[in-house]
Scaffold this active site. Structure first.
Site, PDB file in Angstrom:
ATOM      1  N   LYS A  17       0.839  -1.206   0.000  1.00 15.93           N
ATOM      2  CA  LYS A  17       0.000   0.000   0.000  1.00 15.93           C
ATOM      3  C   LYS A  17       0.866   1.245   0.000  1.00 15.93           C
ATOM      4  O   LYS A  17       2.045   1.228   0.374  1.00 15.93           O
ATOM      5  CB  LYS A  17      -0.936   0.006   1.205  1.00 15.93           C
ATOM      6  CG  LYS A  17      -0.245  -0.049   2.576  1.00 15.93           C
ATOM      7  CD  LYS A  17       0.240   1.298   3.100  1.00 15.93           C
ATOM      8  CE  LYS A  17       0.962   1.171   4.424  1.00 15.93           C
ATOM      9  NZ  LYS A  17       1.610   2.453   4.862  1.00 15.93           N
ATOM     10  N   ASP A 145      -2.318  -1.816   9.848  1.00 19.31           N
ATOM     11  CA  ASP A 145      -2.394  -1.879   8.383  1.00 19.31           C
ATOM     12  C   ASP A 145      -2.925  -3.211   7.862  1.00 19.31           C
ATOM     13  O   ASP A 145      -3.201  -3.335   6.667  1.00 19.31           O
ATOM     14  CB  ASP A 145      -1.009  -1.640   7.763  1.00 19.31           C
ATOM     15  CG  ASP A 145      -0.530  -0.206   7.939  1.00 19.31           C
ATOM     16  OD1 ASP A 145      -1.356   0.665   8.283  1.00 19.31           O
ATOM     17  OD2 ASP A 145       0.676   0.040   7.725  1.00 19.31           O
TER      18      ASP A 145
END
Length: 310
Positions: A17, A145
């Site tokens: 990401k 995350d």
């Protein structure tokens, strides 16, 4: 025989990401900082293979120094496998193999992607059928995350980043990534940010305990417009990362000179993500950076989260 060749191996792929926007608030009582961020999953992946075993084990391959990846319970993927077993009452083990492409300690959530992929792989291998809500809960226990790596796409993250709201971002966004040979410690970067703020005399409620993503960021994503997105990309951790690694400032300037719309340190760094006007522009920026000796990867977003490949 490799893990990829084993007929009994479950193969799950999860994306790295970038943080298109990252606002960092005050340090909370639990030691974490309040966050408001926009994640985008990009086409740089971690591959996890899970095979039946009597105990738990983990091996690693890919573009990574093996010594930088722990093979015990310090590894999020190993912890993810054991969480699934505990939650479902599984008494078997699993042999995990990680094929890594996302930079280690690079601010791109590679370890979180490994954990998300391991959750999905073990759930499939053992037939535990925990379901998306239970897997999300387990992901939240592993790290801020990990839930996003499970879901992918583009999403707003609040709290520690684990509270996700999908963001409408129908267009394709092209990025050129410049990784670093040496990672940065996320706790160290947050600590440096706290030090920087203390030196300028921030009050206890400044920065605030809760944050919001600016409307302009969400509007640019909704429009699929990189030109509108570029001027509103912010990372509150960037100054701390640059202070820790001054070379990052030079790389940011190099990418813009090469034709990128803007550059940003991804997460806690040191990977830098350059937003480009489209695929052709990204390839041109990549070529320019390669020509001056930088490693440069062209990726795009948004892509799906952890999913079974075989």
């Amino acid at each position: 025989m490799s893990f990829a060749e084993r007929s009994d191996a479950v193969h799950v792929r999860a994306p790295g990401k970038i943080n298109i926007y990252l606002g960092v608030g005050a340090r909370r009582d639990d030691g974490y900082h309040a966050l408001a961020t926009v994640f985008q999953a990009v086409s740089l992946y971690e591959d996890v293979y899970a095979s039946p075993a009597s105990d738990f084990s983990l091996t690693v391959s890919g573009d990574v120094d093996p010594s930088t990846v722990p093979l015990d319970d310090r590894n999020l993927a190993m912890r993810a496998a054991k969480l699934v077993a505990q939650a479902a009452g599984v008494t078997e083990g699993v042999a995990l193999h990680l094929r890594k492409s996302v930079p280690v300690a690079g601010g791109m959530g590679g370890g979180s992607a490994d954990a998300a992929a391991a959750l999905v792989a073990c759930d499939a291998l053992w037939g535990t059928e925990l379901g998306p809500h239970a897997l999300h809960d387990l992901a939240s226990r592993l790290g801020a995350d990990v839930p996003f790596a499970l879901h992918g796409g583009t999403a707003v993250g609040t709290g520690r980043g684990e509270q996700l709201t999908p963001a409408l971002a129908p267009g394709r966004f092209d990025w050129v990534l410049v990784p670093s040979d040496e990672g940065l410690s996320t706790p160290a970067i947050y600590a440096r940010l706290d030090e920087q703020r203390a030196r300028v005399g921030s009050l206890a409620d400044d920065p605030p305990l809760s944050l919001d993503v600016p409307v302009a960021v969400l509007q640019a994503l909704r429009a699929g417009d990189p030109l509108a997105l570029a001027p509103v990309m912010i990372n509150d951790l960037e100054a701390a990362a640059v202070a820790e690694r001054p070379e990052l400032d030079h790389i940011l300037a190099e990418g813009v000179r090469a034709g990128a719309l803007t550059g940003i340190v991804s997460g806690s760094g040191p990977t830098i993500a350059f937003l480009c006007a489209g695929p052709e522009a990204a390839r041109a920026v990549q070529d320019e950076l390669l020509a001056i000796g930088r490693e440069a990867l062209h990726v795009h977003g948004a892509v799906p989260g952890a999913r079974i490949m075989s």
